[in-house]
Design a protein around this motif. Sequence first.
Motif, PDB file in Angstrom:
ATOM      1  N   PRO A  21       0.814  -1.232   0.000  1.00  0.00           N
ATOM      2  CA  PRO A  21       0.000   0.000   0.000  1.00  0.00           C
ATOM      3  C   PRO A  21       0.842   1.275   0.000  1.00  0.00           C
ATOM      4  CG  PRO A  21      -0.851  -1.594   1.585  1.00  0.00           C
ATOM      5  CD  PRO A  21       0.473  -2.114   1.135  1.00  0.00           C
ATOM      6  N   LEU A  22       1.976   1.255   0.727  1.00  0.00           N
ATOM      7  CA  LEU A  22       2.846   2.432   0.744  1.00  0.00           C
ATOM      8  C   LEU A  22       3.433   2.673  -0.642  1.00  0.00           C
ATOM      9  CD1 LEU A  22       4.322   4.658   2.363  1.00  0.00           C
ATOM     10  CD2 LEU A  22       6.169   3.002   2.724  1.00  0.00           C
ATOM     11  N   PHE A  23       3.830   1.600  -1.323  1.00  0.00           N
ATOM     12  CA  PHE A  23       4.394   1.734  -2.666  1.00  0.00           C
ATOM     13  C   PHE A  23       3.377   2.374  -3.613  1.00  0.00           C
ATOM     14  CE2 PHE A  23       4.842   0.170  -6.994  1.00  0.00           C
ATOM     15  CZ  PHE A  23       6.170   0.466  -7.270  1.00  0.00           C
ATOM     16  N   VAL A  24       2.140   1.876  -3.586  1.00  0.00           N
ATOM     17  CA  VAL A  24       1.102   2.418  -4.474  1.00  0.00           C
ATOM     18  C   VAL A  24       0.828   3.878  -4.118  1.00  0.00           C
ATOM     19  CG1 VAL A  24      -1.312   2.220  -5.159  1.00  0.00           C
ATOM     20  CG2 VAL A  24       0.067   0.156  -4.844  1.00  0.00           C
ATOM     21  N   THR A  25       0.772   4.184  -2.831  1.00  0.00           N
ATOM     22  CA  THR A  25       0.499   5.556  -2.386  1.00  0.00           C
ATOM     23  C   THR A  25       1.570   6.520  -2.887  1.00  0.00           C
ATOM     24  OG1 THR A  25      -0.612   4.730  -0.392  1.00  0.00           O
ATOM     25  CG2 THR A  25       0.134   7.012  -0.365  1.00  0.00           C
ATOM     26  N   GLN A  26       2.837   6.166  -2.674  1.00  0.00           N
ATOM     27  CA  GLN A  26       3.905   7.086  -3.082  1.00  0.00           C
ATOM     28  C   GLN A  26       4.022   7.157  -4.601  1.00  0.00           C
ATOM     29  OE1 GLN A  26       7.292   6.555  -4.348  1.00  0.00           O
ATOM     30  NE2 GLN A  26       6.754   4.463  -4.932  1.00  0.00           N
ATOM     31  N   PHE A  27       3.721   6.044  -5.289  1.00  0.00           N
ATOM     32  CA  PHE A  27       3.768   6.056  -6.751  1.00  0.00           C
ATOM     33  C   PHE A  27       2.755   7.048  -7.312  1.00  0.00           C
ATOM     34  CE2 PHE A  27       2.302   4.724 -10.907  1.00  0.00           C
ATOM     35  CZ  PHE A  27       3.486   4.477 -11.599  1.00  0.00           C
ATOM     36  N   PHE A  28       1.511   6.974  -6.827  1.00  0.00           N
ATOM     37  CA  PHE A  28       0.476   7.887  -7.324  1.00  0.00           C
ATOM     38  C   PHE A  28       0.802   9.336  -6.973  1.00  0.00           C
ATOM     39  CE2 PHE A  28      -2.863   4.303  -7.340  1.00  0.00           C
ATOM     40  CZ  PHE A  28      -2.663   4.092  -8.689  1.00  0.00           C
ATOM     41  N   GLY A  29       1.393   9.560  -5.787  1.00  0.00           N
ATOM     42  CA  GLY A  29       1.742  10.925  -5.405  1.00  0.00           C
ATOM     43  C   GLY A  29       2.798  11.524  -6.315  1.00  0.00           C
ATOM     44  N   ALA A  30       3.881  10.777  -6.570  1.00  0.00           N
ATOM     45  CA  ALA A  30       4.938  11.271  -7.459  1.00  0.00           C
ATOM     46  C   ALA A  30       4.416  11.439  -8.883  1.00  0.00           C
ATOM     47  CB  ALA A  30       6.125  10.309  -7.425  1.00  0.00           C
ATOM     48  N   PHE A  31       3.552  10.515  -9.299  1.00  0.00           N
ATOM     49  CA  PHE A  31       2.963  10.593 -10.640  1.00  0.00           C
ATOM     50  C   PHE A  31       2.155  11.879 -10.790  1.00  0.00           C
ATOM     51  CE2 PHE A  31      -0.628   9.775 -13.485  1.00  0.00           C
ATOM     52  CZ  PHE A  31       0.023   9.341 -14.637  1.00  0.00           C
ATOM     53  N   ASN A  32       1.317  12.180  -9.820  1.00  0.00           N
ATOM     54  CA  ASN A  32       0.477  13.377  -9.882  1.00  0.00           C
ATOM     55  C   ASN A  32       1.310  14.650  -9.929  1.00  0.00           C
ATOM     56  OD1 ASN A  32      -2.231  13.109 -10.261  1.00  0.00           O
ATOM     57  ND2 ASN A  32      -2.817  13.383  -8.125  1.00  0.00           N
ATOM     58  N   ASP A  33       2.364  14.715  -9.100  1.00  0.00           N
ATOM     59  CA  ASP A  33       3.232  15.893  -9.092  1.00  0.00           C
ATOM     60  C   ASP A  33       3.755  16.181 -10.494  1.00  0.00           C
ATOM     61  OD1 ASP A  33       2.847  16.038  -6.403  1.00  0.00           O
ATOM     62  OD2 ASP A  33       4.882  15.457  -5.830  1.00  0.00           O
ATOM     63  N   ASN A  34       4.241  15.145 -11.158  1.00  0.00           N
ATOM     64  CA  ASN A  34       4.920  15.343 -12.430  1.00  0.00           C
ATOM     65  C   ASN A  34       3.944  15.515 -13.592  1.00  0.00           C
ATOM     66  OD1 ASN A  34       8.059  14.944 -12.120  1.00  0.00           O
ATOM     67  ND2 ASN A  34       7.064  13.591 -10.656  1.00  0.00           N
ATOM     68  N   VAL A  35       2.772  14.864 -13.529  1.00  0.00           N
ATOM     69  CA  VAL A  35       1.750  15.105 -14.547  1.00  0.00           C
ATOM     70  C   VAL A  35       1.353  16.579 -14.541  1.00  0.00           C
ATOM     71  CG1 VAL A  35      -0.683  14.754 -15.088  1.00  0.00           C
ATOM     72  CG2 VAL A  35       0.783  12.795 -14.727  1.00  0.00           C
ATOM     73  N   LEU A  36       1.049  17.081 -13.355  1.00  0.00           N
ATOM     74  CA  LEU A  36       0.568  18.457 -13.258  1.00  0.00           C
ATOM     75  C   LEU A  36       1.673  19.451 -13.636  1.00  0.00           C
ATOM     76  CD1 LEU A  36      -2.013  19.935 -12.554  1.00  0.00           C
ATOM     77  CD2 LEU A  36      -1.241  20.080 -10.191  1.00  0.00           C
ATOM     78  N   LYS A  37       2.898  19.220 -13.155  1.00  0.00           N
ATOM     79  CA  LYS A  37       3.998  20.145 -13.456  1.00  0.00           C
ATOM     80  C   LYS A  37       4.271  20.213 -14.960  1.00  0.00           C
ATOM     81  CE  LYS A  37       8.268  18.895 -12.918  1.00  0.00           C
ATOM     82  NZ  LYS A  37       9.576  18.504 -12.347  1.00  0.00           N
TER      83      LYS A  37
END
Length: 635
Positions: A21-37
């Motif tokens: 669950p931690l892996f999925v959580t951090q993956f989606f967080g980093a993904f969102n940061d870079n998609v938006l940027k």
Amino acid sequence: MTAEAPSPSQFGLLRTRRLGPLFVTQFFGAFNDNVLKQALALMFVFGGLIGQGANAGIYVNLAAGLLILPFFLFSATAGSLADKVEKSRLIRFVKLGEIAVATLAGLALYLQNVPALLAVLFLLGTQSAFFGPLKYAILPQHLDTRELVGGNAVVQMGTFAAILLGTILGGVIGARVGGSVVLFVMVVGVAVAGYLACRAIPQAPSTHLGPVGFNPVSETWALITLARERKAVFQSILGVSWFWLLGSVNLAQMAALVPDHLAGGPSVVTLILILFTVAIAVGALLCERLSGRRVEIGLVPLGAVGVSVFGIDGYFAMAAIEGDGLRSAWEFLGGEGTPRLLIDLALMGLFAGMFVVPLQANIQVRTPVDRRARVIAANNVLNALFMVCGAGLAIAWLAFGGSVPALLLALAVVNIGVAAYIFGQVPEFSMRFLVWVISHTMYRVRHTGLEQIPDKGPALIVCNHVSYVDAPLLAGAVRRPIRFVMHKSIYGIPGLSFIFRVGGAIPIASASEDAEVHSRAFESVREALTAGDLVCIFPEGKLTTDGTVAVFRRGIERMLAETPVPVVPMALRGLWGSFFSRQGRGAFHWLKRERGLPGRLWSRVDIVAAAPLEPATVTAANLRDSVLALRGDVR
């Protein structure tokens, strides 16, 4: 003592609640940061979000700066909170904040409000600043030391994969007409998915009862002071921050490097970004196999050397590439000189991954649990500072007429100096590297029963003595640091003496040979065991000259009488006849220039351990019997 159940592999950990669950959580967080940027960067440039005549470059760099600024402002508070509050609960609050920020992003996109979008990026950076210490501080609470390298490796792999996918997909969305609706739906959906995943993260109790500080200046300085208390930890932090500087500067130059120096178009930029990022992820994943599932800082010098060697060769590979126009990725792959450059970039990324994972794990293992999140927060502050400095240096380099290839060459050369500084400050890195080289190049080593060695507390290891590299081989196999007791003549061997000295080895001699060394050795053993260290002694007192196990001397009984601790019998098998043994044409005969070839290299060696014995039951004679039984007929 019963044997521990085998730990799952690094990918097996992803199927457990402790990491999945931690892996999925951090993956989606980093993904969102870079998609938006990335999407907003393209919308600023091509999407008409800014007025005619406005400087798009200013907005793009401002957006990048607003994502980093919160790490300076809030990392100290984030680290204090992560140590003070139960971590899984705090992660849920942080991910709820991400949903709110993603919703605000949708509103700002609908209104086409540039200041509001920049504010959203700042809030997204704030959310990431609070999540960073939680992500790495929770790992040692859910994973044991055998799993920590693998856990860090897959988290690093997931982070880079998320950065890559987010950057690519953000570019695709940002270039589309009407992409704002797609962007809104995506970032909100990913934020919700991240929140749902984090609800399955197991609890991780708070470890610090002190107050939470909110002054960013004083608290950040306090973090840096806290991190500097342990030299090996702080040098590891500097190493991780240098890694992020190298990576960020290298990746940021690709958009200019490819068209100006490699005759490539946009698809070539994407190709190189994918190659470099995947290589870093592969290097991170290799760490578990190369380290034997332990925190092996000996891989760090290897990674540093690889980054510089292939970074320097990459410069010359770029100079040899020829081409016209802006070639597609397919045309670029078929061009002259391209394979050499791609190999250099791939190996540079691979060694970079091998460089950073052991450093990250070393920070977690060697930082006391009650301050771990704050030290990781200090690492985040320095990471951000190094990346900002790297961007500033790159801008200054290019502003004064320097070329992009020359900038990348300069970084590869400076990397040698940075690595030399870190390893000079903490010689343990170099010592562990030499141990790793000996145990992974000159010998093929298999381990049996090493899980029976206590993970903590004092213990005495006894082993047969076959070669001059017995101590490095054992040090490379056992997860815990070992203090070896060895004859002073071996302790002083050129080359190996560095390993022994930095590793805290204890020289010994017989009372008749050197009474002072003899007495000091027993005193040092007593102090080491009292301090909870793992001590190893070779009770034969000398190297075997015929491959047999000699009579064990009774000094072992005196040590146990002075400091009763568990005794772990161990045996080395297969070393007799190898280069560093005294049989045949080994190191001694070779150094004396006697005829014939040196003893065999690449020997198959087995390191075997038995269950610990209670000190009251131990004698020199029955210890020898235990070691003989472990060794069997293989010398």
